[in-house]
Design a protein around this motif. Structure first.
Motif, PDB file in Angstrom:
ATOM      1  N   LEU A 167       0.881  -1.303  -0.101  1.00 44.91           N
ATOM      2  CA  LEU A 167       0.114   0.090  -0.061  1.00 44.91           C
ATOM      3  C   LEU A 167       0.859   1.401  -0.193  1.00 44.91           C
ATOM      4  N   TYR A 225       2.271   8.005   3.209  1.00 38.11           N
ATOM      5  CA  TYR A 225       2.401   6.548   2.622  1.00 38.11           C
ATOM      6  C   TYR A 225       3.523   5.927   2.703  1.00 38.11           C
ATOM      7  N   PHE A 253       2.265   1.760  -3.713  1.00 38.18           N
ATOM      8  CA  PHE A 253       1.189   2.077  -4.669  1.00 38.18           C
ATOM      9  C   PHE A 253       0.415   3.100  -4.416  1.00 38.18           C
ATOM     10  N   ALA A 254      -0.007   3.518  -3.124  1.00 37.95           N
ATOM     11  CA  ALA A 254      -0.980   4.746  -3.034  1.00 37.95           C
ATOM     12  C   ALA A 254      -0.016   5.806  -3.107  1.00 37.95           C
ATOM     13  N   ILE A 280       2.030   6.681  -5.226  1.00 40.55           N
ATOM     14  CA  ILE A 280       2.054   7.120  -6.580  1.00 40.55           C
ATOM     15  C   ILE A 280       1.155   8.238  -6.854  1.00 40.55           C
ATOM     16  N   GLY A 281       0.005   8.047  -6.495  1.00 35.00           N
ATOM     17  CA  GLY A 281      -1.281   8.771  -6.502  1.00 35.00           C
ATOM     18  C   GLY A 281      -1.366  10.107  -5.866  1.00 35.00           C
ATOM     19  N   GLN A 282      -0.497  10.423  -5.099  1.00 35.03           N
ATOM     20  CA  GLN A 282      -0.485  11.661  -4.271  1.00 35.03           C
ATOM     21  C   GLN A 282       0.133  13.064  -4.885  1.00 35.03           C
ATOM     22  N   ARG A 288       1.126  13.917   2.376  1.00 33.98           N
ATOM     23  CA  ARG A 288       0.179  12.733   2.412  1.00 33.98           C
ATOM     24  C   ARG A 288       1.292  11.762   1.453  1.00 33.98           C
TER      25      ARG A 288
END
Lengths: 494, 643
Positions: free
Chosen positions: A284, A301, A287-288, A290-292, A297
């Motif tokens: 998590l 992660y 992967f997560a 990368i979207g930030q 934030r």
């Protein structure tokens, strides 16, 4: 009795000092923030030195076995206190500019450190709960310290609600364990919790699960991590910097102690949980992140992912594994603090900025800051020869030695995915074109901190032996319970 | 002295190549040429010492590879065979260096050019002075590299790059054979040192070895594999396609590499391995056939080519075929003699053609030339000497060597020698025709170029003409002077131990006693070819077009070089390109990229969005996740792990 007091001396110093600073702040005629801040830093450093000297006593318990002092506790406490002191130092400029400079902040941090110290030294379930609550209450308050900000108060409230839930889980687990074993002392629990015919008593296992849930919450491991991104983003950045370092050190320390001293024979049970939690956290986190878009934030992660990596060593359950976790956590704290020193410097004319895009072209406008942040990113990504690489090396090696091949491979793969978002920041800083308005110069203490941390991360490989030996000594102290004197052992090394 | 001969060119190459920018073009030219001239003079001294006074030498340079039973030293082996090659290589190379000073005077990359030329020379010297197969292979690959660099010297021309790559790739096919041959030798003999291998030749000829279930005669297999390497380097039929294309390189390169030296490396290799080939009649028969077919094939293609350099290139190919026939029938000395004389007149022809091209502002098409005799008289005269020598006009170099090849083919007893003889005689007719066709189209008749070009036609500077003169002397006199030593009565003393001939091999003796008609046949063919060419290009210049129109199919067949390039394109290039596309687009692009990097990257993004979506911001969601986690762990222990 006096002997007991001698053993809790670091916590005592912190607690009494915090009270003194509180009085000073409350009754001082003029603004005493500066004095309180430096007083707090001095208190923390003194406590750190005191706890290190305590390791000379070897293994000792106080208050009928509720409180333990050993080499492991000494080292972890010292690291936690120093990390807290650094967080206070780094927060000063930020708090002043954000008009948040209040003496209560430092006092709260000192109280949190007191709680962490007690937590690390906890040797029974009551002491464990007391330490956790003491540090958590302080953390809830500092998360919401920017009372006028909706996001800050929201994050504080979320943290509090979820923290209360996790405390409830922990207490429920503790009561199950007590009910079954008839004792709250870790050593007694260990004796009661023996596998019979290769099977563990199921009620006790359920208690163990609940206990782990409560502890995993503190180090924000998946699936007990959900609070982390929101709190990291919502809390003032200086508070986030603190959250990311010291409480994680303390949380991991007590997690290790509980599992390895209270449930050493139940490793077949908790190892499965740790493996899953570790794997899920790494995945998590990678992967997560990368979207930030928001760097705070992203760091949330990132810290989830790093907890996952540290837990790889934990899952091994061996002395090498514990040593690897300690080393990993130490390096992680240094890298995180260094990174936050840079994030705290992301200030433009109109105030703080937090978006990753805002770093575009930083290498041209603020080359020193960009270089420090780039080194930190490389190190967090675990690229040799940066410090972060060695952290990963040791935990993965321990896991391989323990036969955890699958977890190691998945860990390495997720670190590849994770490398993407770290390197993206470097790319944005060094390749993208800079935007119009410039950053304000880095405050002096922040640039010193960033420079020192970056230098450490960069040059750790030159002489890594002291830290590795400290970790080994602490791990031996934890696992053997024997009086391994970590510090003097290192100092008197030939 | 031998050190100097071998290493002067290397020194020149290093200095001109690495420091050419610093010391400038002029000094690079002077330095490399000067070193080469010195090396050439020393080579002549070595030739007299080694070949004439029969004083072979070996020079130990250093130990190279010592690994287990594999011991390879770096040794210069200077016997007569090597000495002949030293003279040829360094002689032609030094003249080409000097010539290039004039020819390349306007080129911006001159230092590089001279560095390459010197590098090539060094590699060729490595090849000919080799004492073992590995050293030979080093030189072999080195000249291949230098050839590649020089063909592609004008790297901005796509055709030059394509030709360079083609030369390299086609040579790889031959080199593959050479490597396999070396491996077979090491496998069976346990050594790669020439003397040890040759000493074991007798045992090898009896031996057999198993490979992939086949039982193969050892020596024949080795010889054929080595010959495969020779075919690639010497542009023999089936592996010749790179040579005409190699004419994309500067003309001095064509003269040095693709006429006089590198392409004769295959001939040298077979001559060097005469102790092996002597004992393998099968391999020798193959050599005869391939050589004869090449001689014939290349001569037919040369008949109709219009590019002046391509005509000479096919001529080279054809003459190499002659040499291989001589090798195949056991007349190694004759082959080396033809190699020796051929180097002079073919280099002369190439450099003469270069002089013509230089004069015509880089025009190579003979259809746009004509009537240049009065404009460039010296060049014309040099080309005339070269043509006479090539066609075998009495007393010129070619007369002695080429006729000796034909006579040897007749006089031999072994293998398909009559097949070789017939094809060589026919090829001699064609040789004469295309050579005179070239002369007539270039220098006689009416000028067919634009007036503007014609006005600029000028004789080349002395720096280019002097090398021509020296080569012309060789083309005229080399045969007369050296025939006695190379193939005459003095040959045994001359060659010493460098060439091995079996006890039953009397070719060299017999070739002097062939019937008169055999001796006369090349001469007759030469005269016939001359007359036909004269009729077609001087008396009735409209004939060639008419004949071409009448025999359209045959003309096209020859003009397109027997369609061999097209055939290769169909058989090898297209399937390989198709396969490569399949692997590229299908294998790499679709499978590896699709399921590898790109696919994973795309999935990473999808997974990321899912994970980000989990973070809703609602506390009860977060609490729910925590409780689900706890419930999940508890269920796990109750159902699966809890026992």
């Amino acid at each position: 009795m006096f002997n007991d007091i001698g053993l809790i001396l670091p916590e005592l110093v912190l607690f009494l000092g915090a009270m003194g600073l509180l009085m000073l702040g409350a009754f001082s005629s003029k603004d005493a923030t500066r004095t309180v801040d430096f007083g707090a830093i001095i208190l923390l450093l003194v406590a750190a030195v005191l706890s290190l000297t305590q390791s000379q006593n070897g293994y000792a318990t106080a208050f009928n076995g509720a409180f333990v002092v050993d080499g492991f506790a000494a080292l972890m406490k010292a690291l936690t206190f120093v990390a807290t002191a650094i967080a206070i130092l780094m927060s000063r400029d930020f708090m002043a500019r954000e008009k948040l400079a209040r003496f209560e902040f430092s006092v709260l941090l000192v109280l949190a450190a007191t709680g962490m110290g007690m937590m690390i030294s906890a040797n029974d379930l009551i002491a464990l709960y007391m330490g956790i609550e003491l540090q958590s209450l302080a953390l809830y308050v500092v998360a919401a310290i920017n009372r006028d900000s909706l996001r800050s108060t929201e994050s504080g409230l979320k943290y509090f609600v979820l923290g209360a839930l996790s405390s409830g889980l922990l207490l429920y687990g503790a009561s199950l364990i007590y009910g079954f074993s008839g004792s709250i002392e870790f050593a007694e629990i260990a004796k009661a919790f023996q596998p019979v015919d290769g099977q563990l008593p199921i009620a006790m296992t359920i208690g163990l699960v609940f206990l782990i849930a409560g502890l995993a919450f503190k180090i924000s491991a998946v699936p007990f991590h959900m609070w982390t991104p929101d709190v990291y983003e919502g809390a003032p950045t200086a508070v986030t910097a603190f959250f990311a370092a010291a409480p994680k050190l303390a949380g991991m320390a007590i997690f290790l102690r509980v599992m390895l001293t209270a449930f050493p024979d139940a490793i077949i049970a908790w190892q499965q949980i740790i493996i899953f939690v570790s794997f899920a956290s790494m995945l998590l986190g990678a992967f997560a992140a990368i979207g930030q878009q928001n760097i705070k934030r992203l760091m949330a992660y990132s810290s989830i992912g790093h907890m996952g990596f540290a837990l790889v060593g934990f899952a091994a359950g061996t002395q090498d594994g514990v040593s690897g976790v300690i080393l990993y956590m130490t390096l992680y704290a240094i890298m995180t603090l260094g990174t936050f020193a840079c994030i705290l410097s992301m200030r433009r004319e109109g105030g703080m900025v937090e978006r990753i895009d805002n770093l575009a072209g930083l290498s041209q406008t603020r080359p020193f800051m960009a270089a420090c942040l780039a080194i930190m990113m490389f190190s967090l990504a675990g690229i040799p020869p940066m410090a972060g690489f060695f952290g990963k090396l040791f935990v993965f090696r321990a896991a391989i030695d323990a036969g955890l091949y699958g977890l190691s491979i998945l860990g390495v793969l997720s670190s590849v995915v994770g490398a993407y978002y770290y390197l993206r920041i470097v790319k944005i800083m060094y390749i993208d074109a800079p935007s119009e308005d410039d950053y304000q110069p880095m405050p002096r203490e922040l640039s010193i901190m960033a420079g020192v941390m970056a230098g450490f991360a960069l040059l750790f490989f030159v002489y890594p032996a002291p830290l590795i030996e400290l970790s080994n000594g602490a791990a031996a102290a934890l696992l053997n319970g024997a009086g391994t004197d970590v510090v003097t052992g290192l100092l008197s090394r030939p | 002295m031998y050190h100097a001969i071998v290493f002067f060119p290397l020194v020149g190459a290093i200095i001109a190549g690495l420091f050419g920018r610093i010391i400038g073009h002029k000094r690079s030219e002077q330095l490399t040429s000067g070193l080469l001239v010195a090396s050439a003079i020393l080579s002549c001294v070595a030739f007299i010492d080694v070949a004439m006074n029969n004083n072979p030498a070996t020079v130990n340079l250093l130990s190279w590879i010592h690994s287990g039973t594999l011991n390879i030293d770096w040794v210069l082996r200077i016997d007569t065979l090597t000495a002949v090659m030293l003279v040829v290589v360094n002689g032609v190379s030094s003249l080409v260096h000097i010539y290039s000073i004039g020819y390349m005077s306007h080129d911006p990359g001159r230092s590089r050019f001279f560095a390459y030329l010197s590098l090539f020379t060094f590699m060729m010297l490595m090849l000919v002075t080799a004492d073992n197969f590995v050293q030979l292979f080093f030189g072999w690959e080195g000249v291949g590299l230098a050839s590649y660099l020089l063909i592609g010297f004008w790297f901005k021309k796509p055709s030059a790059n394509a030709a360079a790559m083609k030369a390299f790739v086609v040579n790889r096919v031959g080199d593959f054979g050479l490597i396999l041959g070396m491996a077979a030798i090491y496998f069976t003999v346990g050594s790669l040192q020439f003397d040890e291998v040759f000493a074991a030749a007798g045992a090898l000829s009896e031996g057999k070895f198993d490979f992939l279930g086949l039982t193969l005669p050892t020596l024949t297999t080795i010889c054929l594999l080595l010959f495969m390497g020779a075919m690639g380097k010497s542009a023999q039929f089936m592996l010749h396609t790179w040579l005409p294309d190699a004419m994309e390189g500067p003309t001095p390169v064509s003269a040095l590499i693709h006429a006089a030296t590198m392409v004769t490396a295959g001939v040298f290799l077979v001559a060097r391995c005469s102790p092996l080939f002597e004992l393998s009649p099968t391999a020798s028969a193959v050599v005869i056939c391939v050589g004869a077919i090449t001689a014939f094939f290349a001569a037919t293609v040369g008949l109709v080519q219009n590019d002046i350099k391509r005509v000479i290139a096919y001529s080279t190919c054809s003459q190499l075929g002659y040499m291989f026939v001589a090798l195949g029938v056991g007349a190694y000395q004759v082959a080396m003699f033809h190699l020796f004389t051929h180097a002079f007149f073919k280099a002369l022809l190439f450099l003469g053609a270069g002089s013509v091209i230089h004069a015509m502002q880089d025009e190579q098409d003979m259809r746009k030339m004509g009537g240049l005799r009065q404009l460039v008289p010296t060049t014309w005269f040099m080309m005339l000497i070269g043509t006479l020598a090539l066609t075998g006009f009495p007393l010129t170099a070619g007369f002695f060597s080429k006729d000796a090849v034909i006579e040897a083919a007749y006089a031999a007893h072994a293998g398909p020698h009559m097949f070789g003889f017939v094809l060589l005689v026919v090829a001699a007719l064609f040789t004469s025709f295309y050579s005179w066709r070239l002369m007539f189209m270039t220098f006689y008749g009416q000028p067919r170029c634009s007036t503007e070009t014609l006005n600029h036609v000028h004789e080349s500077p002395p720096v280019m003409l002097v090398p021509l003169l020296v080569l012309a002397l060789g083309a005229l006199g080399a045969g007369l002077v050296f025939a006695g030593s190379f193939i005459g009565d003095g040959q045994a003393a001359f060659w010493g131990a460098s060439i091995f001939t079996g006890p039953d091999n009397h070719v060299l003796h017999d070739l002097h006693n062939v019937p008169l008609w055999v001796k006369l046949s090349p001469l007759v063919m030469m005269m016939t070819g001359f007359i036909v060419a004269w009729v077609m290009y001087i008396r009735s210049p409209e004939w060639p077009a008419q004949i071409a129109a009448q025999h359209d199919l045959l003309y096209k067949f020859l003009l397109n070089k027997w369609y061999i390039d097209e055939l290769y394109h169909l058989i090898f290039v297209r399937p390989v390109a198709w396969l490569a596309r399949l692997f590229w687009k299908g294998g790499d692009g679709y499978v590896i990229d699709g399921f590898g990097p790109n696919g994973i990257a795309a999935n990473v993004l999808r997974v990321t969005q899912r994970f980000v979506g989990l973070q809703t911001g609602f506390v009860y969601h977060y609490a729910f996740v925590m409780l689900v986690g706890v419930a999940g762990f508890v269920s796990w222990f109750m159902l699966a792990g809890g026992h």
